[in-house]
Scaffold this motif. Sequence first.
Motif, short mmCIF file in Angstrom:
data_model
loop_
_atom_site.label_atom_id
_atom_site.label_comp_id
_atom_site.label_asym_id
_atom_site.label_seq_id
_atom_site.Cartn_x
_atom_site.Cartn_y
_atom_site.Cartn_z
N ASP A 163 36.06 55.81 54.85
CA ASP A 163 35.54 56.13 56.18
C ASP A 163 34.84 54.96 56.85
N THR A 164 34.40 53.98 56.06
CA THR A 164 33.70 52.84 56.67
C THR A 164 34.56 52.09 57.67
N PRO A 175 28.48 60.37 58.83
CA PRO A 175 28.45 61.40 57.78
C PRO A 175 28.80 60.82 56.41
N ALA A 176 27.76 60.37 55.70
CA ALA A 176 27.95 59.69 54.42
C ALA A 176 27.48 60.52 53.23
N LEU A 224 27.43 50.60 51.60
CA LEU A 224 28.68 50.88 52.33
C LEU A 224 28.54 50.50 53.80
N GLY A 225 27.32 50.45 54.31
CA GLY A 225 27.10 49.96 55.67
C GLY A 225 27.47 48.50 55.81
N GLU A 274 45.68 54.18 60.16
CA GLU A 274 45.00 54.67 58.98
C GLU A 274 44.20 53.53 58.36
N PRO A 275 43.12 53.83 57.64
CA PRO A 275 42.34 52.75 57.02
C PRO A 275 43.21 51.90 56.11
N THR A 276 43.00 50.58 56.20
CA THR A 276 43.76 49.68 55.34
C THR A 276 42.94 49.21 54.15
#
Length: 295
Positions: free
Chosen positions: A134-135, A122-123, A164-165, A19-21
């Motif tokens: 999501d990044t 998908p942003a 965010l990129g 999962e994203p940290t």
Amino acid sequence: MAGNNDSDHVPRAQESGDEPTSTRRTMLKAAGVTAVAGTGLTAVSGSASAQLFGGVDVIEIDDGGLLGGWEAEDDLPVADELFVFIHGWFGDTTVSSQANDVLGAVEDGGYEPDEAVALEWPATTINFFGAESDTEYVGEVAAELIEDFYDDGGGNVRLVGHSLGGRCVLWAATKIGSSYEIETVAPLGAAADGSEVCDGPWDDATDGAVDIRNYHSENDSTVGAAYGVFSDTALGNEGAPCDPDGYTDVDVTSSVGDHFAFLGDSEVGADIAAAIEDDGDDGGGDDDDDDFGWW
């Protein structure tokens, strides 16, 4: 700078169920997100027609919908020099024009890649914090694409991300396997806290990159309003509060007037091109902000 195609690469083991940290200080940022939303929506409506004439190829990254499983719909083109751009929040609708603006500035600065692509994810969502989370997935997919690029005989990757990129490209450098290094990683107006490159989650990003150059402007009130509270800094507004090896903060306040002015800015493009031309001989620059006197 040594090209990764000259070394033996061992594919990174696939990690399942991670999962994203990314830690999000939701309550501390809440007011700033409103400012980010306003400028993000403005950017979407500003140059959509420019995509029709763009020369940068677009590779879509799919989130897998309800079933999950982020993946890219195509591979990176194999070339000696590859430019890759990743957009930010709501940037998927104008990704081609954004990528062409940045690439044009870099080419005007003297660097011309053999191939150029933009990664579209998908942003477009009103859930900023969801997009921020999501990044990490986008960075994971980008890292896998770059590993495959090197395994297929590709040369050097120049990875640039806006807003965010910028988080995406730092995640890519963090996620990439230990046998690989991305030659250039350049966040522009990164939507992040400066401390995130100091003590997590990207303190290992410099292990996956030869040269990380973070472009920030004090005029970026969008990022400045959403990040950098108390003793922290906003990465795209002030830079990092630490000096990691292989990392350079580049202050473009005198050139970049707002959050979206990073895109196509001539001084940003010139500095990226000059750093590439220098071939990373200084291992990512000194530990202080680059200061050219006239900036």
